[in-house]
Enzyme design. Structure first.
Site, short mmCIF file in Angstrom:
data_model
loop_
_atom_site.label_atom_id
_atom_site.label_comp_id
_atom_site.label_asym_id
_atom_site.label_seq_id
_atom_site.Cartn_x
_atom_site.Cartn_y
_atom_site.Cartn_z
N HIS A 102 -21.88 -25.77 104.78
CA HIS A 102 -22.05 -26.19 103.39
C HIS A 102 -22.86 -25.09 102.68
CE1 HIS A 102 -23.79 -28.62 100.08
NE2 HIS A 102 -22.83 -29.50 100.32
N ASP A 149 -27.93 -28.68 110.90
CA ASP A 149 -27.70 -29.42 109.65
C ASP A 149 -27.01 -30.74 110.02
OD1 ASP A 149 -26.93 -30.49 107.26
OD2 ASP A 149 -25.81 -28.74 106.56
N GLN A 160 -24.22 -34.77 107.79
CA GLN A 160 -23.08 -35.66 108.03
C GLN A 160 -23.24 -36.41 109.35
OE1 GLN A 160 -20.70 -36.32 105.87
NE2 GLN A 160 -21.19 -34.74 104.38
N LYS A 178 -26.86 -39.94 102.01
CA LYS A 178 -25.61 -40.09 102.76
C LYS A 178 -25.75 -41.17 103.84
CE LYS A 178 -24.47 -35.21 102.23
NZ LYS A 178 -23.37 -34.98 101.28
N CYS A 218 -18.20 -27.68 98.38
CA CYS A 218 -19.38 -26.84 98.59
C CYS A 218 -19.22 -25.98 99.85
CB CYS A 218 -20.66 -27.65 98.67
SG CYS A 218 -21.06 -28.49 97.15
#
Ligand SMILES: Cc1ncc(COP(=O)(O)O)c(C=O)c1O
Lengths: 163, 414
Positions: B130, B208, B211, B234, B372
């Site tokens: 991202h 990261d 998600q 999220k 993104c």
């Protein structure tokens, strides 16, 4: 459970639902643009870029001896709306002086944003099928992007964004 | 609900009843919300926790000597405990609150990047990051003289492990910064192997988890990670609150990110000293109400259980891939084995924006664009894709609606 979003017999079709935006003229120009492609010889060009959605267009302009726009061509990667808008734009600005073309952009931008075109002449009426974007705020920039690029080309700038 | 895919102990109708927004109609049609990877909807428990905070126990934290401030501080700090438990952190002081994943990565790029890394060392990312995990490292490179390396992604949407290993080999990579789950392909990266290889080559690893943490149980100690970031909105929580987890000794060694109130030991005009970890990294009044909302979100997810969530979403994803495969001209981007409920696709003759608008008119919300991840799109030779993403409240029936709606889009354009 109910079936959300499914239109059964007797309800409206998708074409009824989106006909205001995707008029036949737009679908046709989006699918088979007549002015797509880089001009073999051109006097000005500029790129347009919508950083939010990734649409890109490059517009090429050939001037006539009297300084009017003789021809416009474009290369675009984008949605049906932006390609149809670029194609219709190329059609309506042919033969116009740069100052005229700028005024047409202002008229068109107003139409795209509001859906109204109080001073539309017969030429500008050709852009009327795009007026439906005013109901889709996130899509207005798709329609205006090629015009931003054209304005940049006329101004001798290399690039524009629709932001 | 499709009875062919029962998830044990998972009652999607009851879960849906917890999300007030799912009762909304859009353009006269029930909302089919398939954009949870961009931001998830909020359960009543989160909404109530935030309202309750504002109505019954709100004051600034860490500074009042009065009852309200003490109670609010307790509630705020209880979220740190909840996050520490969620990630299985060794210690609650390893949890730093930020605004979102983006700020957490920028914090590391600043405090670890400029504070600890040396010019000439490298940061290694992947092609499927991202922008939030690309741009901070470019800024670090330009300001600090570090190198930025990019490991390739294969056509199937997986990390190219050979290329990854090759880019680590010279021992100059000080930090690997990589996604745990791609927001474009839905691919899970083989994060344990990635971390092991990095450590063998002397690099630390930032994961990261924006998600991944929504769909899978994350255990930062079992993974062996050095930094892990995620974003509250999220995970069915509010916006404005994110998390950086880092090993205690790393946080101790790193200089502060921003300066101001709350992050100091003492201040004089000559010099200031820093508060202890993690407060050293939490300058200014934090997102108090949002932190309290995040605790409720974590509690909500934990009560359902990651195992049940993962089973539900795996069934949804299988169903979606099977349904989408029957649509002529539709191409799913990425065919990784290990994947979650994020499906990107293109359709012949229809641009992603047109697809999204036509789906929207049928009450179906998907995302369209570059997600993104512009460099990844360029690598794939695409400008944009449409993306459907699923959450705990997504039903098989909604996926059937998506498929039927896409058939209509195809008929419209072809
Ligand atoms: C993989 C990934 N990383 C980072 C982010 C950034 O999250 P935020 O915008 O909340 O900082 C997102 C979400 O947009 C994401 O999907």
């Amino acid at each position: 459970m109910n079936r959300p979003g499914v239109s059964g017999p007797g309800t409206t079709t998708l074409a009824d639902d989106v006909g205001d935006l995707y008029q036949q003229v737009i679908l046709e120009h989006g699918r088979n643009p007549r002015h797509a492609g880089r001009l073999t010889a051109f006097d000005a060009s500029a790129k347009g870029d919508n950083p939010m959605c990734g649409d890109r267009v490059e517009v090429f302009v050939k001037y006539a001896a009297d300084g009017t726009v003789a021809r416009t061509g474009f290369e675009a990667r984008g949605c049906a709306i932006s390609i149809a808008s670029a194609d219709l734009m190329a059609e309506v600005v042919a033969g116009r002086a740069p100052a005229d073309t700028r005024a047409m952009f202002e008229t068109f931008r107003h139409m795209a944003q509001t859906g109204d075109c109080p001073d539309c002449d017969a030429t500008m009426e050709k852009l009327r099928p795009l007026a439906g974007v005013h109901d889709y705020p996130s899509r207005v920039k798709c329609a205006t992007l090629p015009w931003h690029a054209l304005m940049a080309a006329l101004d001798g700038k290399g690039s524009a964004t629709s932001e | 609900m499709n009875d062919a895919f029962p998830a044990v102990g998972f009652d999607v109708a009851r879960i849906r009843a917890d999300f007030p927004i799912l009762a909304q109609t859009v353009r006269g049609k029930p909302l089919v919300f398939l954009d949870s990877a961009a931001s998830a909807q909020k359960p009543r428990a989160v909404i109530d926790a935030m309202v309750n905070c504002m109505e019954t126990q709100y004051a600034n934290v860490h500074r009042g000597l009065h009852w309200m401030s003490e109670r609010t501080t307790d509630a705020y700090e209880a979220t740190r405990d909840a996050v520490a438990a969620l990630l299985h952190a060794n210690d609650r002081t390893e949890i730093v609150f930020t605004r979102n994943s983006t700020e957490a990565i920028n914090l590391v790029a600043h405090s670890y990047g400029r504070g600890i890394m040396k010019a000439g060392q490298a940061v290694l990312i992947s092609e499927m990051e991202h922008h939030a995990n690309i741009v901070p490292w470019q800024m670090l490179r330009d300001a600090h003289g570090t190198e930025l390396r990019v490991a390739a992604v294969t056509e199937s949407g997986e990390l190219d492990m050979e290329d990854y290993a090759a880019k680590l080999a010279d021992g100059r990579v000080a930090l690997v910064a990589i996604t745990h789950m791609s927001n474009v392909f839905g691919t899970y990266t083989p994060i344990e192997r990635i971390i092991r290889l990095a450590h063998e080559n002397g690099a630390k690893v930032l994961v990261d988890g924006s998600q991944a943490v929504v769909h899978r149980r994350v255990d930062v100690q079992a993974l062996g990670a050095d930094f892990y970031v995620f974003t509250g909105h999220k995970l069915y929580g509010p916006t404005g609150i994110g998390v950086l987890w880092a090993r205690h000794e790393l946080l101790e060694a790193m200089p502060p990110f921003m300066g101001g109130g709350d992050m100091i030991g003492s201040v004089s005009f000559e010099r200031s000293t820093w508060a202890h970890v993690p407060h050293k990294f939490e300058a200014g009044t934090p997102a108090i109400i949002e932190a309290i909302g995040l605790k409720a979100a974590i509690g909500y997810v934990e009560a359902i259980g990651y195992e049940a969530i993962a089973a539900h979403e795996a069934a949804l994803t299988d169903h979606a891939l099977a349904r989408l495969a029957t649509i002529e001209g539709l191409r799913v981007i990425g065919r990784a084995q290990d994947r979650g409920g994020v499906v990107s696709f293109t359709m012949q003759g229809a641009h992603a924006h047109d697809i999204a608008t036509l789906l929207d008119r049928q009450g179906v919300a998907v995302r369209a664009g570059h997600h993104c991840a512009e460099p990844l799109m360029r690598r794939l030779g695409l400008d944009s894709t449409a993306r459907a993403s699923f959450g705990i409240y997504t039903t098989h029936e909604e996926i059937d609606v998506l498929a039927a709606s896409l058939e209509r889009v195809r008929e419209f354009f072809v």
